[in-house]
Motif scaffolding. Structure first.
Motif, PDB file in Angstrom:
ATOM      1  N   ILE A 105     -26.082 -24.287  12.380  1.00 53.99           N
ATOM      2  CA  ILE A 105     -25.486 -24.325  11.044  1.00 53.99           C
ATOM      3  C   ILE A 105     -25.546 -25.769  10.545  1.00 53.99           C
ATOM      4  CG2 ILE A 105     -23.455 -23.793   9.667  1.00 53.99           C
ATOM      5  CD1 ILE A 105     -24.821 -21.375  11.071  1.00 53.99           C
ATOM      6  N   ASN A 106     -26.280 -25.994   9.456  1.00 51.02           N
ATOM      7  CA  ASN A 106     -26.540 -27.347   8.988  1.00 51.02           C
ATOM      8  C   ASN A 106     -25.505 -27.885   8.008  1.00 51.02           C
ATOM      9  OD1 ASN A 106     -28.981 -27.583  10.482  1.00 51.02           O
ATOM     10  ND2 ASN A 106     -30.050 -26.383   8.914  1.00 51.02           N
ATOM     11  N   LEU A 107     -24.436 -27.155   7.797  1.00 47.18           N
ATOM     12  CA  LEU A 107     -23.389 -27.639   6.893  1.00 47.18           C
ATOM     13  C   LEU A 107     -22.724 -28.892   7.455  1.00 47.18           C
ATOM     14  CD1 LEU A 107     -21.483 -24.387   5.831  1.00 47.18           C
ATOM     15  CD2 LEU A 107     -22.845 -25.855   4.363  1.00 47.18           C
ATOM     16  N   PRO A 108     -22.456 -29.890   6.616  1.00 47.18           N
ATOM     17  CA  PRO A 108     -21.664 -31.043   7.077  1.00 47.18           C
ATOM     18  C   PRO A 108     -20.294 -30.591   7.565  1.00 47.18           C
ATOM     19  CG  PRO A 108     -22.633 -31.459   4.914  1.00 47.18           C
ATOM     20  CD  PRO A 108     -22.859 -30.008   5.210  1.00 47.18           C
ATOM     21  N   SER A 109     -19.691 -31.378   8.422  1.00 45.49           N
ATOM     22  CA  SER A 109     -18.431 -30.991   9.050  1.00 45.49           C
ATOM     23  C   SER A 109     -17.352 -30.639   8.030  1.00 45.49           C
ATOM     24  CB  SER A 109     -17.930 -32.130   9.948  1.00 45.49           C
ATOM     25  OG  SER A 109     -16.724 -31.768  10.571  1.00 45.49           O
ATOM     26  N   GLU A 110     -17.196 -31.463   6.993  1.00 44.35           N
ATOM     27  CA  GLU A 110     -16.127 -31.220   6.016  1.00 44.35           C
ATOM     28  C   GLU A 110     -16.345 -29.907   5.267  1.00 44.35           C
ATOM     29  OE1 GLU A 110     -18.926 -34.412   4.278  1.00 44.35           O
ATOM     30  OE2 GLU A 110     -18.021 -33.873   6.216  1.00 44.35           O
ATOM     31  N   HIS A 111     -17.606 -29.567   4.955  1.00 47.05           N
ATOM     32  CA  HIS A 111     -17.904 -28.303   4.278  1.00 47.05           C
ATOM     33  C   HIS A 111     -17.679 -27.115   5.213  1.00 47.05           C
ATOM     34  CE1 HIS A 111     -19.794 -29.806   0.492  1.00 47.05           C
ATOM     35  NE2 HIS A 111     -19.960 -30.889   1.239  1.00 47.05           N
ATOM     36  N   PHE A 112     -18.053 -27.287   6.474  1.00 47.75           N
ATOM     37  CA  PHE A 112     -17.868 -26.218   7.453  1.00 47.75           C
ATOM     38  C   PHE A 112     -16.383 -25.918   7.635  1.00 47.75           C
ATOM     39  CE2 PHE A 112     -17.423 -24.447  11.706  1.00 47.75           C
ATOM     40  CZ  PHE A 112     -18.444 -23.507  11.746  1.00 47.75           C
ATOM     41  N   ILE A 113     -15.560 -26.965   7.758  1.00 48.98           N
ATOM     42  CA  ILE A 113     -14.114 -26.776   7.958  1.00 48.98           C
ATOM     43  C   ILE A 113     -13.482 -26.107   6.742  1.00 48.98           C
ATOM     44  CG2 ILE A 113     -11.922 -28.001   8.210  1.00 48.98           C
ATOM     45  CD1 ILE A 113     -13.515 -30.082   9.890  1.00 48.98           C
ATOM     46  N   GLU A 114     -13.870 -26.547   5.557  1.00 50.58           N
ATOM     47  CA  GLU A 114     -13.326 -25.946   4.333  1.00 50.58           C
ATOM     48  C   GLU A 114     -13.709 -24.469   4.241  1.00 50.58           C
ATOM     49  OE1 GLU A 114     -13.589 -26.349  -0.550  1.00 50.58           O
ATOM     50  OE2 GLU A 114     -14.628 -27.796   0.727  1.00 50.58           O
ATOM     51  N   MET A 115     -14.967 -24.175   4.526  1.00 50.75           N
ATOM     52  CA  MET A 115     -15.434 -22.785   4.487  1.00 50.75           C
ATOM     53  C   MET A 115     -14.641 -21.913   5.464  1.00 50.75           C
ATOM     54  SD  MET A 115     -19.037 -21.304   5.906  1.00 50.75           S
ATOM     55  CE  MET A 115     -18.464 -21.712   7.567  1.00 50.75           C
ATOM     56  N   VAL A 116     -14.479 -22.391   6.687  1.00 51.30           N
ATOM     57  CA  VAL A 116     -13.775 -21.612   7.705  1.00 51.30           C
ATOM     58  C   VAL A 116     -12.329 -21.373   7.295  1.00 51.30           C
ATOM     59  CG1 VAL A 116     -12.885 -21.676  10.062  1.00 51.30           C
ATOM     60  CG2 VAL A 116     -15.276 -22.267   9.623  1.00 51.30           C
ATOM     61  N   LEU A 117     -11.668 -22.392   6.784  1.00 49.61           N
ATOM     62  CA  LEU A 117     -10.261 -22.248   6.388  1.00 49.61           C
ATOM     63  C   LEU A 117     -10.112 -21.238   5.257  1.00 49.61           C
ATOM     64  CD1 LEU A 117      -7.319 -23.104   6.693  1.00 49.61           C
ATOM     65  CD2 LEU A 117      -7.755 -24.968   5.082  1.00 49.61           C
TER      66      LEU A 117
END
Length: 415
Positions: A105-117
């Motif tokens: 998954i190539n999403l940056p960490s901040e985008h990945f965390i926001e998406m998951v939340l």
């Protein structure tokens, strides 16, 4: 330009160095292309994206505002934790969560965390409101629009539209801390009630299962009462059974089984019991996605695939469906028996079956043996060739009576 072989060697070394690790936690897969081509719509979300595969899909961004509203509700359920705390918790889970997906998954960490939340709290709130209607407010655009809740429910059952369940459970448990002192339902409790539509305790075999995500959860709900390890090891090789029509003509009776487990099929003394199967517009999408998961993750324990292989061998024509509808085995919400026959034919298309471990092998063998016995075979021939038309039946009866009278006349003559 230098030595071409050196350039190739360096290029491969760089690719090897950047190759992501293979994790045993992988459980969320892409749909294989051969299956996708059969019915692409069955695997694509209609309204809401969950997880990274459809992240920022322009067709689905309309649900982002509803996700934010549900996050706002979730944040208000506990005074112990704030938004910063939840984001830090997810940051701690990020690496494990990324390893649950079949591809990097190539999403940056901040985008990945926001998406998951956003996605996780959306599902938690969805389940809470589905179980406790007092949580639904007047402005809820999911539950106050009947079509919306049906399509959202469909979307969160797609294999490519998943979050690891440990994230959902972890966030839920932060707000509703499980203990022997309280009466809060567990996350699996509300998941079971939401999907199964039952206001009852979750069966212990499901509550204690090692669930990976929503599709895995649904698969576990449908598993038969007796798993392969609990059955005799003989007769495991796959063989197709005769169709419903052929079996019916050979004297097999079809009845709706009483088991709550969809896959609990039984054959005893000429009676085939199949638990009631309700066919709706969403049936194909639901089971296609479970079957994809089995193909990718449980290839040697493919109970759902085996079930539909069995039904596919039983159902070849609309007449087969008609018999099953009349016997109460199939409840047809599509309205057309030809559509149902076509559904079962397409559902198994391009699906690989591990025939050496086929779950219904013994039932198929017993059905074929029953239909193939001389007496039952003759009954089938008589019914098919001579009793399909009332005049044909009368002719057969007349011939039998004449034969009896002739025999009596001969016997009398000898006397």
């Amino acid at each position: 330009m230098g030595d071409p072989s050196k350039w190739v060697s360096n290029s491969i070394q760089q690719k090897l160095a950047s190759l992501p690790a293979v994790s045993s936690n992988c459980c969320i897969y892409r749909v294989p292309e051969n299956l996708r081509k059969v019915n692409e719509d069955a695997y694509r979300p209609l309204l809401v994206s969950i997880g990274p595969f459809y992240y920022n899909d322009p067709r689905l961004v309309g649900m982002q505002q509803q996700k934010l509203r549900y996050l706002q509700s979730f944040l208000g359920r506990s005074t112990s934790y704030n938004l910063d705390y939840y984001t830090q918790v997810i940051r701690g889970w990020e690496n494990l969560a990324r390893h649950c997906y079949v591809e990097a998954i190539n999403l940056p960490s901040e985008h990945f965390i926001e998406m998951v939340l956003l996605d996780a709290t959306f599902i938690i709130e969805l389940f809470l409101r589905g179980c406790f209607h007092e949580f639904i407010d007047a402005n809820d655009r999911v539950f106050n629009k009947p079509r919306m809740i049906l399509e959202v429910t469909r979307d969160i059952r797609l294999e490519e539209n998943q979050l690891p369940i440990f994230i959902l459970k972890g966030l839920y448990d932060l707000v509703f801390e499980p203990s022997s002192q309280n009466k809060h339902l567990s996350f699996l409790d509300i998941t079971y009630r939401f999907f199964m539509g039952k206001n009852e305790d979750i069966p212990s075999r499901i509550a204690s299962a090692d669930v990976r995500h929503m599709v895995d959860f649904l698969r576990i709900c449908y598993l038969p009462s007796a798993l392969r390890a609990e059955l005799p090891t003989t007769n495991k090789k796959f063989e197709f059974t005769s169709s419903v029509t052929e079996l019916s003509e050979a004297g097999v009776k079809f009845v709706a089984g009483r088991s709550q487990n969809l896959l609990d099929v039984r054959f005893m003394k000429g009676v085939l019991e199949i638990p009631r199967f309700v066919v709706t517009d969403d049936t194909e999408s639901l089971f296609r996605n479970i079957m994809v998961f089995e193909q990718c993750h449980y290839y040697f324990d493919s109970y759902i695939i085996d079930y539909f292989a069995f039904l596919d061998s039983l159902i070849n024509t609309p007449k087969d469906v008609t018999i099953l509808v009349q016997s109460g085995v199939i409840e047809n919400w599509l309205g057309n028996n030809e559509e149902v026959a076509d559904l079962f034919s397409k559902l198994f298309k391009q699906t690989r079956l591990k025939g050496s471990n086929f779950y219904y092998s013994t039932i198929c063998k017993d059905l074929n043996a029953y239909a193939g016995t001389p007496w039952n075979r003759w009954k089938a021939i008589l019914k098919h060739d001579y009793f399909n038309h009332p005049w044909a039946a009368i002719s057969v009866i007349y011939a039998i009576v004449m034969l009896i009278l002739t025999v009596l006349q001969v016997v009398t003559g000898f006397k």
